[in-house]
Design a protein around this motif. Structure first.
Motif, PDB file in Angstrom:
ATOM      1  N   LEU A  36      58.539   7.175   3.351  1.00 16.71           N
ATOM      2  CA  LEU A  36      59.620   6.231   3.635  1.00 16.71           C
ATOM      3  C   LEU A  36      59.210   5.243   4.722  1.00 16.71           C
ATOM      4  N   ARG A  37      58.579   5.754   5.775  1.00 14.69           N
ATOM      5  CA  ARG A  37      58.146   4.861   6.859  1.00 14.69           C
ATOM      6  C   ARG A  37      57.098   3.865   6.372  1.00 14.69           C
ATOM      7  N   GLU A  38      56.145   4.344   5.587  1.00 10.84           N
ATOM      8  CA  GLU A  38      55.095   3.464   5.082  1.00 10.84           C
ATOM      9  C   GLU A  38      55.669   2.401   4.136  1.00 10.84           C
ATOM     10  N   THR A  39      56.651   2.810   3.320  1.00 14.31           N
ATOM     11  CA  THR A  39      57.268   1.864   2.405  1.00 14.31           C
ATOM     12  C   THR A  39      58.023   0.781   3.166  1.00 14.31           C
ATOM     13  N   ALA A  40      58.807   1.187   4.156  1.00 17.18           N
ATOM     14  CA  ALA A  40      59.566   0.217   4.950  1.00 17.18           C
ATOM     15  C   ALA A  40      58.631  -0.755   5.659  1.00 17.18           C
ATOM     16  N   ALA A  41      57.502  -0.246   6.169  1.00 16.52           N
ATOM     17  CA  ALA A  41      56.551  -1.109   6.864  1.00 16.52           C
ATOM     18  C   ALA A  41      55.819  -2.031   5.886  1.00 16.52           C
ATOM     19  N   ALA A  42      55.462  -1.503   4.725  1.00 17.41           N
ATOM     20  CA  ALA A  42      54.699  -2.293   3.755  1.00 17.41           C
ATOM     21  C   ALA A  42      55.471  -3.514   3.271  1.00 17.41           C
ATOM     22  N   PHE A  43      56.790  -3.409   3.189  1.00 18.26           N
ATOM     23  CA  PHE A  43      57.602  -4.514   2.683  1.00 18.26           C
ATOM     24  C   PHE A  43      58.351  -5.247   3.798  1.00 18.26           C
ATOM     25  N   GLY A  44      58.076  -4.899   5.040  1.00 14.39           N
ATOM     26  CA  GLY A  44      58.721  -5.574   6.159  1.00 14.39           C
ATOM     27  C   GLY A  44      60.183  -5.211   6.337  1.00 14.39           C
ATOM     28  N   ILE A  45      60.622  -4.180   5.649  1.00  8.98           N
ATOM     29  CA  ILE A  45      62.019  -3.762   5.760  1.00  8.98           C
ATOM     30  C   ILE A  45      62.299  -3.184   7.137  1.00  8.98           C
ATOM     31  N   ASP A  46      61.295  -2.554   7.734  1.00 10.65           N
ATOM     32  CA  ASP A  46      61.491  -1.950   9.068  1.00 10.65           C
ATOM     33  C   ASP A  46      61.859  -2.996  10.114  1.00 10.65           C
ATOM     34  N   ARG A  47      61.439  -4.248   9.893  1.00 12.27           N
ATOM     35  CA  ARG A  47      61.767  -5.306  10.858  1.00 12.27           C
ATOM     36  C   ARG A  47      63.230  -5.758  10.765  1.00 12.27           C
ATOM     37  N   LYS A  48      63.898  -5.328   9.712  1.00  9.58           N
ATOM     38  CA  LYS A  48      65.311  -5.657   9.535  1.00  9.58           C
ATOM     39  C   LYS A  48      66.244  -4.574  10.075  1.00  9.58           C
ATOM     40  N   ILE A  49      65.683  -3.469  10.546  1.00 13.07           N
ATOM     41  CA  ILE A  49      66.506  -2.336  10.988  1.00 13.07           C
ATOM     42  C   ILE A  49      66.840  -2.470  12.467  1.00 13.07           C
ATOM     43  N   ARG A  50      68.092  -2.274  12.800  1.00 11.07           N
ATOM     44  CA  ARG A  50      68.552  -2.300  14.190  1.00 11.07           C
ATOM     45  C   ARG A  50      69.060  -0.905  14.528  1.00 11.07           C
ATOM     46  N   TYR A  51      68.316  -0.237  15.378  1.00 17.26           N
ATOM     47  CA  TYR A  51      68.570   1.171  15.666  1.00 17.26           C
ATOM     48  C   TYR A  51      69.643   1.363  16.737  1.00 17.26           C
ATOM     49  N   ARG A  52      70.161   2.598  16.751  1.00 18.56           N
ATOM     50  CA  ARG A  52      71.199   3.013  17.707  1.00 18.56           C
ATOM     51  C   ARG A  52      72.425   2.107  17.632  1.00 18.56           C
ATOM     52  N   GLN A  53      72.741   1.668  16.440  1.00 19.01           N
ATOM     53  CA  GLN A  53      73.932   0.846  16.235  1.00 19.01           C
ATOM     54  C   GLN A  53      74.825   1.539  15.201  1.00 19.01           C
ATOM     55  N   ARG A  54      75.891   2.138  15.702  1.00 23.69           N
ATOM     56  CA  ARG A  54      76.810   2.909  14.859  1.00 23.69           C
ATOM     57  C   ARG A  54      78.014   2.044  14.490  1.00 23.69           C
ATOM     58  N   VAL A  55      78.237   1.878  13.218  1.00 18.30           N
ATOM     59  CA  VAL A  55      79.374   1.090  12.749  1.00 18.30           C
ATOM     60  C   VAL A  55      80.644   1.932  12.863  1.00 18.30           C
ATOM     61  N   VAL A  56      81.640   1.373  13.529  1.00 18.75           N
ATOM     62  CA  VAL A  56      82.898   2.081  13.767  1.00 18.75           C
ATOM     63  C   VAL A  56      83.963   1.631  12.773  1.00 18.75           C
ATOM     64  N   SER A  57      84.089   0.326  12.585  1.00 21.50           N
ATOM     65  CA  SER A  57      85.134  -0.178  11.705  1.00 21.50           C
ATOM     66  C   SER A  57      84.700  -1.500  11.088  1.00 21.50           C
ATOM     67  N   ALA A  58      85.379  -1.838  10.004  1.00 21.68           N
ATOM     68  CA  ALA A  58      85.112  -3.110   9.323  1.00 21.68           C
ATOM     69  C   ALA A  58      86.429  -3.645   8.783  1.00 21.68           C
ATOM     70  N   ALA A  59      86.735  -4.903   9.115  1.00 27.21           N
ATOM     71  CA  ALA A  59      87.998  -5.522   8.704  1.00 27.21           C
ATOM     72  C   ALA A  59      87.719  -6.739   7.838  1.00 27.21           C
ATOM     73  N   TRP A  60      88.304  -6.760   6.640  1.00 24.30           N
ATOM     74  CA  TRP A  60      88.115  -7.870   5.721  1.00 24.30           C
ATOM     75  C   TRP A  60      89.245  -8.877   5.859  1.00 24.30           C
ATOM     76  N   SER A  61      88.885 -10.167   5.868  1.00 30.71           N
ATOM     77  CA  SER A  61      89.863 -11.252   5.873  1.00 30.71           C
ATOM     78  C   SER A  61      89.645 -12.099   4.633  1.00 30.71           C
TER      79      SER A  61
END
Length: 498
Positions: free
Chosen positions: A93-118
């Motif tokens: 999984l780590r190698e795949t994320a790195a190979a396609f640059g997906i790891d650069r899109k990940i923002r760690y230690r960010q827990r989503v609490v709520s989401a409100a649609w308008s």
């Protein structure tokens, strides 16, 4: 692990993905390749990618699906063992994320609490807690893609047995495996008969004095080779991409055939499974008591014993199975209702997980708080009457990844359709759809305990889940989007101005 720079308040993204496990990585790849003009980020509550494969640390942790289907279609699995251990899967999984640059899109230690649609703004406002100090952060996005699975990653399930406080040994749950636990030379009792217990028992038995698998009732267990010899043969003789594609489709076909045979001929499938166990343990073993479930095959998920490792440990006397009810714990072990006392230095409560839909994210739509349990799931991925939101939920009778890749592809189809028509939102409307069935038909304990939390499914398409990859491939990749349930609306220009 590097933590990416935190976003400015109210940073806007086209797509916000929640979760950096298999589903999140699959979502990232699909967005990059099929919607390259879309901005996206992956928010991960923990400090590392991998989801389940980074969180769980118990001995012997491995897949119970082959990696040709559990792995990604866009990155071939190249190791000899198709039933792989957690370390190999996490590295993949780590190698795949790195190979396609997906790891650069990940923002760690960010827990989503709520989401409100308008609806007037045609966007989600997402509240996030950052780091252990839980600093508040806000994002907005046009589309919300929840790839957090349906397990509660904070705590597993453990019954409150009588006398639990009296036990003088070590009590552990596989979901919170202690790093300092040394079971060498210890008497171990593993409570449970599901996939976790079937994995733990043979691994711990390698060094423990003895391991007992204590179960209330048996589970269907199938012994299969850990190596896919046909796939390995093809890898040695064919181009890598072709060999991977053929191995993947071979295993998809076998999995579908196995499942369909089990559902249509349950008595015959039961005889074949039990016959295989008798062949492993010999004619004198009480297979009827310890390995014959009260339910039909695939009423609950089957367990896998790679190379028959569980049965080998039993044959060698390093492990045993006890079937019965726990009366109470004692200072030195467990007292069963039958009168048997099981001495134990370590008790592992492999009693299952708890369900937590959408990673615990609280959603609202125009000020209304929908109850997911009262919603219907459109095509196994979108909540009825909730705009621009998708869930990644994998198969229960096959590899999780197969369905997640189809879901990611369908989300990209929706995004491209909205671009082409200038629509700002899409929402599935149940309308006159008939029927009401549980989302997952299993009778497993963790599913039964969570019926009140899960969405429902209908009796026919597009609200019916068929748990069939071939049918889903045809419907999700090539089926019509104007199916009478999915509604597109709003104007993209107005959204951008807002």
């Amino acid at each position: 692990m590097r933590i990416l720079a935190e976003a400015d308040p109210a940073e806007h993204l086209d797509v916000l993905v929640i979760g950096a496990g298999i589903s999140g990585i699959s979502a990232g790849h699909a967005l990059q390749t099929r919607c390259p003009d879309k901005s996206y980020a992956i928010l991960e509550a923990r400090e590392a990618l991998g989801g389940t494969w980074d969180l769980f640390r118990y001995p012997g942790l491995r897949s119970d699906s082959d990696l040709y289907t559990f792995g990604f279609s866009f990155r071939p699995w190249t190791e000899d063992r198709s039933i792989a251990d957690a370390a190999s899967i996490l590295a993949y999984l780590r190698e795949t994320a790195a190979a396609f640059g997906i790891d650069r899109k990940i923002r760690y230690r960010q827990r989503v609490v709520s989401a409100a649609w308008s609806t007037p703004e045609a966007r989600w406002t997402v509240a996030v807690e950052v780091g252990p100090e839980r600093r508040r952060l806000t994002y907005t996005c046009a589309f919300l893609y929840v790839c957090a699975g349906y397990y509660d990653y904070e705590a597993g399930y453990r019954p409150d047995w009588p006398g639990l406080e009296r036990f003088g040994g070590r009590l552990v749950h596989p979901q919170a495996w202690p790093e300092d636990l040394d079971h060498a030379g210890q008497r171990v009792v593993v409570i449970g008969s599901g996939a976790t217990a079937v994995t733990l028992v043979p691994e711990m038995a390698k060094t423990a004095a003895h391991v007992t698998m204590l179960q209330r009732s048996p589970t269907y267990i199938v012994a299969l080779p850990a190596k896919d010899h046909i796939a390995n043969w093809m890898r040695r003789r064919l181009p890598a991409a072709l060999a991977h594609r053929l191995a993947r489709w071979k295993n998809i076909a076998l999995s579908l055939a196995f499942y369909q045979f089990a559902r249509r001929q349950p008595e015959m499938m039961t005889r074949k499974i039990l016959g295989g166990i008798r062949g492993q343990l010999g004619p004198d073993y009480d297979v009827g008591r310890h390995f014959t479930p009260r339910y039909k095959p695939w009423d609950q998920r089957l367990c896998l014993a790679p190379d028959g490792d569980l049965f080998k440990a039993i044959r060698q006397g390093r492990a045993s199975v006890e079937t019965g009810q726990i009366a109470h714990f004692t200072e030195t072990g467990l007292q069963l209702a039958s009168g048997t006392h099981l001495p134990a230095d370590i008790v592992v409560t492999a009693t299952g997980l708890q369900v937590r839909m959408m990673g615990g994210v609280q959603i609202s739509v125009d000020g209304r708080t929908p109850d997911p349990a009262q919603s219907y799931l459109y095509r196994g991925m979108m909540l009825s009457d909730v705009p621009n939101l998708a869930l990644a939920i994998g198969y229960t009778n096959a590899s999780w990844t197969l369905k997640c890749e189809l879901t990611a592809g369908f989300v990209c189809r929706l995004l491209r359709r909205m671009d082409a028509t200038g629509s700002a939102w899409c929402v599935p409307r149940r309308g006159e759809a008939a029927g009401e069935e549980p989302l997952i038909g299993f009778t497993s304990g963790y599913i039964e305990r969570a019926r009140h939390l899960m969405p429902k499914q209908g009796a026919s398409r597009p609200w019916k889940l068929y748990q069939n990859y071939v049918l889903d491939l045809a419907a999700l990749r090539y089926g019509r989007l104007d199916d009478g349930a999915l509604t597109f609306g709003g104007r993209r220009e107005k959204t951008r101005a807002a």
